[in-house]
Design a protein around this motif. Structure first.
Motif, PDB file in Angstrom:
ATOM      1  N   ILE A  26       0.820  -1.215   0.000  1.00 24.12           N
ATOM      2  CA  ILE A  26       0.000   0.000   0.000  1.00 24.12           C
ATOM      3  C   ILE A  26       0.856   1.268   0.000  1.00 24.12           C
ATOM      4  O   ILE A  26       0.385   2.336  -0.396  1.00 24.12           O
ATOM      5  CB  ILE A  26      -1.021   0.023   1.153  1.00 24.12           C
ATOM      6  N   ALA A  27       2.119   1.140   0.419  1.00 17.07           N
ATOM      7  CA  ALA A  27       3.017   2.299   0.347  1.00 17.07           C
ATOM      8  C   ALA A  27       3.433   2.595  -1.083  1.00 17.07           C
ATOM      9  O   ALA A  27       3.769   3.738  -1.407  1.00 17.07           O
ATOM     10  CB  ALA A  27       4.251   2.056   1.206  1.00 17.07           C
ATOM     11  N   LYS A  28       3.388   1.590  -1.952  1.00 16.82           N
ATOM     12  CA  LYS A  28       3.793   1.778  -3.348  1.00 16.82           C
ATOM     13  C   LYS A  28       2.602   1.781  -4.299  1.00 16.82           C
ATOM     14  O   LYS A  28       2.569   2.565  -5.261  1.00 16.82           O
ATOM     15  CB  LYS A  28       4.781   0.684  -3.754  1.00 16.82           C
ATOM     16  N   TYR A  29       1.631   0.901  -4.052  1.00 21.09           N
ATOM     17  CA  TYR A  29       0.529   0.715  -4.995  1.00 21.09           C
ATOM     18  C   TYR A  29      -0.841   0.971  -4.363  1.00 21.09           C
ATOM     19  O   TYR A  29      -1.859   0.525  -4.882  1.00 21.09           O
ATOM     20  CB  TYR A  29       0.553  -0.721  -5.533  1.00 21.09           C
ATOM     21  N   GLY A  30      -0.873   1.688  -3.259  1.00 20.58           N
ATOM     22  CA  GLY A  30      -2.122   1.889  -2.533  1.00 20.58           C
ATOM     23  C   GLY A  30      -3.213   2.546  -3.338  1.00 20.58           C
ATOM     24  O   GLY A  30      -4.407   2.311  -3.097  1.00 20.58           O
ATOM     25  N   ASN A  31      -2.841   3.370  -4.327  1.00 23.77           N
ATOM     26  CA  ASN A  31      -3.845   4.044  -5.148  1.00 23.77           C
ATOM     27  C   ASN A  31      -4.641   3.084  -6.027  1.00 23.77           C
ATOM     28  O   ASN A  31      -5.665   3.471  -6.595  1.00 23.77           O
ATOM     29  CB  ASN A  31      -3.173   5.104  -6.029  1.00 23.77           C
ATOM     30  N   GLU A  32      -4.175   1.846  -6.135  1.00 26.91           N
ATOM     31  CA  GLU A  32      -4.872   0.849  -6.954  1.00 26.91           C
ATOM     32  C   GLU A  32      -5.946   0.100  -6.176  1.00 26.91           C
ATOM     33  O   GLU A  32      -6.621  -0.773  -6.728  1.00 26.91           O
ATOM     34  CB  GLU A  32      -3.861  -0.158  -7.515  1.00 26.91           C
ATOM     35  N   LEU A  33      -6.117   0.414  -4.890  1.00 26.37           N
ATOM     36  CA  LEU A  33      -6.963  -0.387  -4.005  1.00 26.37           C
ATOM     37  C   LEU A  33      -8.143   0.408  -3.457  1.00 26.37           C
ATOM     38  O   LEU A  33      -8.117   1.637  -3.392  1.00 26.37           O
ATOM     39  CB  LEU A  33      -6.132  -0.909  -2.830  1.00 26.37           C
ATOM     40  N   ASN A  34      -9.151  -0.352  -3.005  1.00 26.91           N
ATOM     41  CA  ASN A  34     -10.299   0.240  -2.321  1.00 26.91           C
ATOM     42  C   ASN A  34     -10.211   0.098  -0.813  1.00 26.91           C
ATOM     43  O   ASN A  34     -10.972   0.748  -0.078  1.00 26.91           O
ATOM     44  CB  ASN A  34     -11.593  -0.412  -2.812  1.00 26.91           C
ATOM     45  N   GLY A  35      -9.303  -0.754  -0.335  1.00 28.67           N
ATOM     46  CA  GLY A  35      -9.138  -0.933   1.099  1.00 28.67           C
ATOM     47  C   GLY A  35      -8.166  -2.052   1.384  1.00 28.67           C
ATOM     48  O   GLY A  35      -7.855  -2.878   0.508  1.00 28.67           O
ATOM     49  N   ALA A  36      -7.672  -2.104   2.622  1.00 23.49           N
ATOM     50  CA  ALA A  36      -6.726  -3.146   3.017  1.00 23.49           C
ATOM     51  C   ALA A  36      -6.960  -3.542   4.462  1.00 23.49           C
ATOM     52  O   ALA A  36      -7.144  -2.679   5.332  1.00 23.49           O
ATOM     53  CB  ALA A  36      -5.284  -2.668   2.833  1.00 23.49           C
TER      54      ALA A  36
END
Length: 307
Positions: A123-133
């Protein structure tokens, strides 16, 4: 529907083995499940089934040196020589494969233990690709990690990176049963249930009881160090919802203190994070018969609220 997939690892050596489980209904979204140190993704079959029943496609793989990936490549306990981001980059490769098959769906991560470290790196590198973690059984500042790292660096610099020193593993993890009473297996810290302990220790797909190379233990520590503090949290998109769950008797999270430490790093940097500690439970909250349905329902509720 079930897709079996295989792809080249970031380590440029192994073929990672993965699965995409698809419910027999119109999917609400996708959740990628990231397993922990020494285990494999099918230890989560109960959770996978719960996610499927809730209408989610589930993607999962077995990390390099673990599970079916280790069996196929005949390499146990060694993760390659490409450094501590290897598994994280492999998870991103799996995500790309899933999204090619099932585009334009909300996408979530669930990571347990080392899987939570990988998730936090992701999420530090690709977090913008996600809706939640969801991070489960995570660590704050892991006790003794920096000191063991220095010893390991000396050993690796001396040319022993591909060997395995059990004293090093003991130095890093030997304290983790300190609240478990009588010890017979050495993995009692994962769960109170003796059956879960035995199943974990005897599983032929598990790498936990096999030697792990000094280089891989070094990378394991590096995984924890790159996700420490507000310097890590600042890299995570502030719009990304995060659900942080653990047992308050889990030594990985320093009995709740480290778990809250992670949440505080995120809150201090402007993130929305929900934290839940399950009182009286150890590391694998998803493997306790009396609460696993509740744990899964909480994750599903979190994802449903962020579709």
């Amino acid at each position: 529907m079930l897709h079996e997939v295989s792809f080249t690892s970031y380590n440029e050596r192994d073929q990672v083995q993965g699965w995409i489980y698809v419910p027999a209904c119109k999917p609400n979204g996708i959740v990628q499940l990231i397993h922990g140190f020494g285990e494999h993704s099918r230890r989560y079959i109960h959770m996978i089934s719960a996610f499927l029943d809730a209408g989610y496609i589930v993607a999962a793989d077995d990390h390099v040196g673990h599970g079916k990936t280790a069996m196929v490549n005949n390499v146990w306990g060694d993760w390659g020589d490409k450094g501590c981001h290897t598994m994280m980059e492999d998870e991103h490769t799996l995500k790309k494969i899933v999204c090619e098959k099932y585009p334009n769906l909300p996408y979530f991560l669930f990571g347990h233990s080392m899987g939570s470290f990988i998730t936090r790196d992701f999420i530090a590198k690709y977090g913008n690709e996600l809706n939640g973690a969801t991070i489960c059984g995570t660590t704050g500042i892991f006790r003794g990690a920096k000191e063991v790292k220095e010893k390991l660096k000396e050993i690796i610099d001396a040319g022993h990176g591909e060997e395995s020193d059990p004293n090093i593993v003991s130095s890093l993890m030997g304290w983790m049963c300190e609240r478990c009473g009588e010890i017979s297996i050495g993995n009692e810290w994962i769960c109170h249930d003796p059956y879960v302990q035995s199943d974990h220790a005897q599983d032929p797909f598990d790498a936990f009881t096999r030697p792990t190379s000094n280089r891989s233990i070094y990378d394991f520590i590096q995984m924890m160090l790159v996700i420490e503090g507000t310097q890590w949290a600042k890299k995570v998109p502030t719009k990304l919802p995060i659900y942080n769950i653990a047992g308050d008797q889990d030594p990985v999270g320093e009995y709740g203190l480290g778990v809250c430490q992670v949440s505080n790093w995120l809150v201090e940097t402007g993130h929305h994070v929900t934290t839940k500690l399950y009182s009286g439970y150890r590391h694998e909250i998803h493997n306790y018969a009396e609460i696993k349905n509740e744990v899964e329902a909480g994750i599903i509720e979190f994802m449903n609220s962020n579709l």
